[in-house]
Design an enzyme around this catalytic site. Structure first.
Site, mmCIF file in Angstrom:
data_model
loop_
_atom_site.group_PDB
_atom_site.id
_atom_site.type_symbol
_atom_site.label_atom_id
_atom_site.label_comp_id
_atom_site.label_asym_id
_atom_site.label_seq_id
_atom_site.Cartn_x
_atom_site.Cartn_y
_atom_site.Cartn_z
ATOM 1 N N GLU A 1 0.836 -1.203 0.000
ATOM 2 C CA GLU A 1 0.000 0.000 0.000
ATOM 3 C C GLU A 1 0.875 1.259 0.000
ATOM 4 O O GLU A 1 0.587 2.237 -0.693
ATOM 5 C CB GLU A 1 -0.906 -0.030 1.237
ATOM 6 C CG GLU A 1 -1.796 1.174 1.391
ATOM 7 C CD GLU A 1 -2.204 1.369 2.852
ATOM 8 O OE1 GLU A 1 -2.199 0.403 3.627
ATOM 9 O OE2 GLU A 1 -2.522 2.525 3.204
ATOM 10 N N ASP B 1 0.414 3.722 -3.114
ATOM 11 C CA ASP B 1 -0.038 5.091 -2.897
ATOM 12 C C ASP B 1 0.808 6.068 -3.731
ATOM 13 O O ASP B 1 0.288 6.997 -4.340
ATOM 14 C CB ASP B 1 0.076 5.400 -1.394
ATOM 15 C CG ASP B 1 -0.201 6.847 -1.069
ATOM 16 O OD1 ASP B 1 -1.383 7.201 -0.991
ATOM 17 O OD2 ASP B 1 0.760 7.615 -0.902
ATOM 18 N N ASP C 1 -7.400 0.943 0.869
ATOM 19 C CA ASP C 1 -6.013 0.515 1.106
ATOM 20 C C ASP C 1 -5.654 -0.690 0.229
ATOM 21 O O ASP C 1 -4.536 -0.760 -0.309
ATOM 22 C CB ASP C 1 -5.811 0.145 2.582
ATOM 23 C CG ASP C 1 -5.885 1.366 3.501
ATOM 24 O OD1 ASP C 1 -5.934 2.502 2.980
ATOM 25 O OD2 ASP C 1 -5.900 1.188 4.733
ATOM 26 N N GLU D 1 -4.925 0.403 -3.305
ATOM 27 C CA GLU D 1 -3.574 0.953 -3.426
ATOM 28 C C GLU D 1 -2.531 -0.165 -3.420
ATOM 29 O O GLU D 1 -1.560 -0.137 -4.190
ATOM 30 C CB GLU D 1 -3.292 1.950 -2.294
ATOM 31 C CG GLU D 1 -4.107 3.230 -2.429
ATOM 32 C CD GLU D 1 -3.755 4.280 -1.394
ATOM 33 O OE1 GLU D 1 -3.962 5.472 -1.681
ATOM 34 O OE2 GLU D 1 -3.268 3.918 -0.300
#
EC number: 3.1.26.3
Lengths: 227, 227
Positions: A40, A44, A113, A116
């Site tokens: 994640e 991101d 989450d 990502e």
């Protein structure tokens, strides 16, 4: 679970060379120590660059400050949550029993989450170009226009949506003090989120301004604690 | 100026196919409407991903929260400022006369922003792989270790350095009120930055905690206003 994974790869239009990356991206920390949080972290950043590049191209007349605002409306929890639902992530997630029982499969933060983490997994599996192409496909149906720079949310609205996304009660605002003469008052307002036992304070020249400041402090505190 | 540009490209180990991108990356808004701010928007995201990927590889044992903290110590103004000096950016910048007169060539924020714009320009000129390779070269001599997760700065220190970077006076902290009995007091502290006429407030169980909260609110306010 295998049927879910095959369908998910079709929807992503990416077949993993390393299927362990896909499995890890879908694993919440409540299920296993081999969870998706490091993916994640990477995803991101991949998402952020892919969206930045998309906006840089599409909104060629927009200054930097407005690009930043438009990006903030796109890479936040709610749109990511919607995209995750469209991909069928709720069924594919690997969650601990407790999380499943308390509605974890539908929790916006868990879904955003995991999305990502999936983007990070595609980046590791096939490189930046493949991950960027995935992000562009995922955002194909998401509206992007320069007016979104104006619609970036104020802190009270953002706090309210953040709490609603977690099925929590609305925050309580109360004026703790008013200072100064009637025509030049300063408001000192408390914002309370009872579920967290959290109280933050804001000062402003109007009650509304003080509430916004208190909501901003509350958001900052909640995010700093990684809620 | 041409000599500067040739030397800079040697130091970057990147020769621009489109030299106009290089010129734009070095142009501050005080010099021309064709300035570097949109490139900075893009370069900031490229830098973020390149550093995230580097940390993901090198700090394989670190959890997500610590990776985020280490990254924050690397992609902030001060290290970028130092790298910009090493590349000779102060001499290559294109600034308006007023900025030059007030020391703009040495201003940390202008130099860090121009470095991000340069990274964005290389990304547009030659793609992500070229820009990532540049970031890795630029951070070759920068120390990276897991202990940096603990050294992420507290808000008071960050505010102080932020103001010093802009040659401004230190903030003033004062206790506005103490509430409750002696053994269970709550402190209400004001933080003032006189140059901006800005005052923010923080509440905490100790004077120090309240000062940190007030400094955090001040940083948030200053950054939200794009100072």
């Amino acid at each position: 679970m295998d049927g879910h994974l095959a369908r998910l790869q079709e929807r992503l239009r990416h077949r993993f060379s390393d299927p362990a990356l896909l499995a890890r991206a879908l694993t919440h920390r409540s299920f296993s120590a081999e969870h998706n949080e490091r993916l994640e972290f990477l995803g991101d950043s991949v998402l952020n660059l892919a969206v930045s590049a998309l906006l840089y191209e599409r909104l060629a007349a927009l200054p930097e400050g407005d690009l930043t605002k438009v990006r903030a409306t796109l890479v936040k929890q709610e749109p990511l949550h919607q995209i995750a639902i469209g991909l069928g992530l709720p069924e594919a997630l690997r969650l601990g029993e407790g999380e499943v029982r308390t509605g974890g499969r539908r929790r916006p933060s868990i879904l955003a989450d995991a999305l990502e983490a999936l983007i990070g997994a595609v980046y590791l599996d096939a490189g930046y170009a493949a991950a960027e192409a995935l992000v562009r496909r995922l955002f194909e149906d998401v509206e992007i226009n320069p007016r979104m720079a104006a619609s970036a949310k104020d802190p009270k609205t953002e706090l309210q949506e953040w709490l609603q996304g977690r099925k929590m009660k609305l925050p309580i605002y109360r004026v703790a003090a008013t200072l100064g003469a009637a025509h030049k008052q300063t408001f000192d307002v408390e914002c309370e989120v009872p579920e967290f036992g959290a109280v933050e304070r804001g000062i402003g020249a109007s009650r509304r301004a003080a509430e916004q400041a208190a909501a901003a402090a509350m958001l900052l505190g909640l995010k700093a604690k990684g809620r």
